[in-house]
Design a protein around this motif. Structure first.
Motif, PDB file in Angstrom:
ATOM      1  N   GLU A 190       0.831  -1.207   0.000  1.00 11.70           N
ATOM      2  CA  GLU A 190       0.000   0.000   0.000  1.00 11.70           C
ATOM      3  C   GLU A 190       0.869   1.262   0.000  1.00 11.70           C
ATOM      4  N   ALA A 191       1.944   1.256   0.799  1.00 15.67           N
ATOM      5  CA  ALA A 191       2.829   2.423   0.859  1.00 15.67           C
ATOM      6  C   ALA A 191       3.509   2.662  -0.481  1.00 15.67           C
ATOM      7  N   THR A 192       3.950   1.589  -1.134  1.00 15.69           N
ATOM      8  CA  THR A 192       4.606   1.719  -2.433  1.00 15.69           C
ATOM      9  C   THR A 192       3.630   2.232  -3.487  1.00 15.69           C
ATOM     10  N   TRP A 193       2.422   1.709  -3.463  1.00 13.26           N
ATOM     11  CA  TRP A 193       1.411   2.124  -4.437  1.00 13.26           C
ATOM     12  C   TRP A 193       1.070   3.605  -4.279  1.00 13.26           C
ATOM     13  N   ARG A 194       0.974   4.062  -3.028  1.00 14.02           N
ATOM     14  CA  ARG A 194       0.704   5.491  -2.798  1.00 14.02           C
ATOM     15  C   ARG A 194       1.855   6.348  -3.304  1.00 14.02           C
ATOM     16  N   SER A 195       3.082   5.913  -3.062  1.00 16.55           N
ATOM     17  CA  SER A 195       4.246   6.671  -3.510  1.00 16.55           C
ATOM     18  C   SER A 195       4.313   6.716  -5.030  1.00 16.55           C
ATOM     19  N   PHE A 196       4.045   5.600  -5.665  1.00 18.95           N
ATOM     20  CA  PHE A 196       4.056   5.529  -7.129  1.00 18.95           C
ATOM     21  C   PHE A 196       3.060   6.527  -7.716  1.00 18.95           C
TER      22      PHE A 196
END
Length: 404
Positions: A299-305
């Motif tokens: 979830e954190a990676t997807w938000r950053s992307f």
């Protein structure tokens, strides 16, 4: 009694001409087929609507699955597809039978005419293990409001076979060429849209891309597609990234390579990252795949992307491809991935620094803590990505966790 459809055979010939000019994949592209039949069948609105409905519902894929995978005879497959289509779309059973028959004939199956009486006996039963009615083709998304540009080859003139309708065929093929030119122009206009930050790594050697046709030699490997050691492991019950790759990537060892950092976005808990060339996509397209060690890191990676590429779910339209100059997002589901919250397709245009715009389709697989992105060549339209995503973006086999 239902009104008889296509009494002069014009819709049948129009569908056959479209397939002869563009290949059977046009049967799974409601946008392109809709553009074609709008010009080919101006005086047959009902037949025109039914043919587009068949493409939206994915009945060509269902027909192939019944005949080629389940080994059901074509006439029974037509009955199954027609019944499912009528139930899903609330259309007249006779209309459902007509459009299913026309699609079967366009796919090359020998079937009874739709006006022929069905054989006596009970209605066809669903094959064992298949949900009834089939919800959708193996993968689908809501049809886009804006038709994409076309990257397909221009249709080639077909030789006349004699008999009635030949003058009609010549006139209609001319219209197809005109529609193609307009669609291609639309693709260039789409490419000139507002673009966002390019988040992917660049200037790394990748296996050479092959043409978008089945027969192809395997490219020579530049690097084996083995996981980059990160010290991270997958969560329990999660399938490895290599099993989530598009079905066209049938030899990851030569078609993919590790995609090591640095990245343009934060990726805590990275287990594996790959960059691949898919032979079903145009030259210059790359497929990126990322998998994380747990759902929180995913979830954190997807938000950053999404933050890096400037994607805003609140401002995005409801369709992919997006409207000109915009972004799009829609729920996504596929054969191995039933509908669930957070399982999405996103579409946007990005730039690598001050480079030309590039179209991007990104899709999430939250049950596998993974997401993938297909990045088109510079100055290309969304058309090729859209067609490919509908038919080849998902794995061919059901992903399964690695044995512990």
């Amino acid at each position: 009694m239902s009104q008889q459809l296509d009494t002069q055979g014009e819709a049948h010939e129009a569908l056959g001409t479209a397939v002869a000019s563009y290949g059977q994949r046009v049967l799974s592209d409601p946008h392109t087929l809709g553009n074609l039949v709008a010009d080919l069948l101006p005086d047959l609105p009902r037949e025109r609507s039914l043919l587009v409905t068949g493409a939206e519902a994915g009945i060509a894929g269902e027909m192939r699955q019944h005949v080629e995978e389940q080994h059901i005879d074509p006439d029974t497959a037509v009955q199954l597809v027609a019944t499912a289509l009528s139930e899903r779309r609330a259309i007249d059973p006779a209309a459902g039978l007509w459009v299913a028959t026309e699609y079967a004939r366009a796919l090359g199956y020998q079937v009874r005419p739709s006006t022929a009486a069905a054989p006596p006996g009970p209605a066809p039963q669903r094959p064992p293990g298949q949900f009834w009615p089939p919800a959708l083709p193996p993968q689908s998304w809501p049809p886009a409001g804006q038709p994409p540009g076309s990257s397909w080859p221009q249709p080639q003139p077909q030789p006349s076979s004699g008999g009635p309708g030949n003058s009609w065929s010549g006139r209609k093929r001319g219209l197809i060429a005109a529609v193609s030119a307009v669609a291609l122009l639309g693709g260039y206009l789409i490419a000139a849209t507002v673009a966002h930050t390019f988040p992917f790594t660049t200037s790394r050697p990748v296996a050479a891309s092959s043409p978008a046709h089945p027969a192809r030699p395997a490219p020579k490997p530049t690097q084996r597609a083995t996981p980059t050691p990160t010290g991270r492991t997958l969560a329990a019950g999660v399938a490895p990234l290599i099993q989530l790759l598009p079905g066209d990537i049938d030899d990851p060892a030569t078609q993919c390579q590790p995609d090591p950092p640095p990245y343009g976005f934060d990726m805590p808990g990275r287990v594996e990252a790959l960059v691949c060339t898919d032979p079903g996509l145009p030259k210059g397209t790359q497929v990126y795949a990322y998998q994380l060690d747990n759902h929180a890191d995913y979830e954190a990676t997807w938000r950053s992307f999404n933050k890096v590429i400037g994607f805003s779910g609140t401002d995005a339209g409801p369709n992919c491809p997006p409207a000109k100059g915009g972004q799009g997002t829609a729920p996504m589901h596929a054969k191995w991935f039933p509908p669930r919250p957070g399982q999405l397709l996103e579409c946007a245009t990005v730039r690598d620094n001050n480079g030309p715009p590039q179209p991007v389709y990104t899709w999430t697989l939250p049950t596998e803590d993974a997401f993938l992105a297909a990045v088109g060549p510079p100055n290309s339209s969304f058309a090729a990505l859209d067609t490919w995503f509908a038919s080849a973006s998902m794995p061919l086999a059901s992903p399964s966790p690695s044995a512990s």
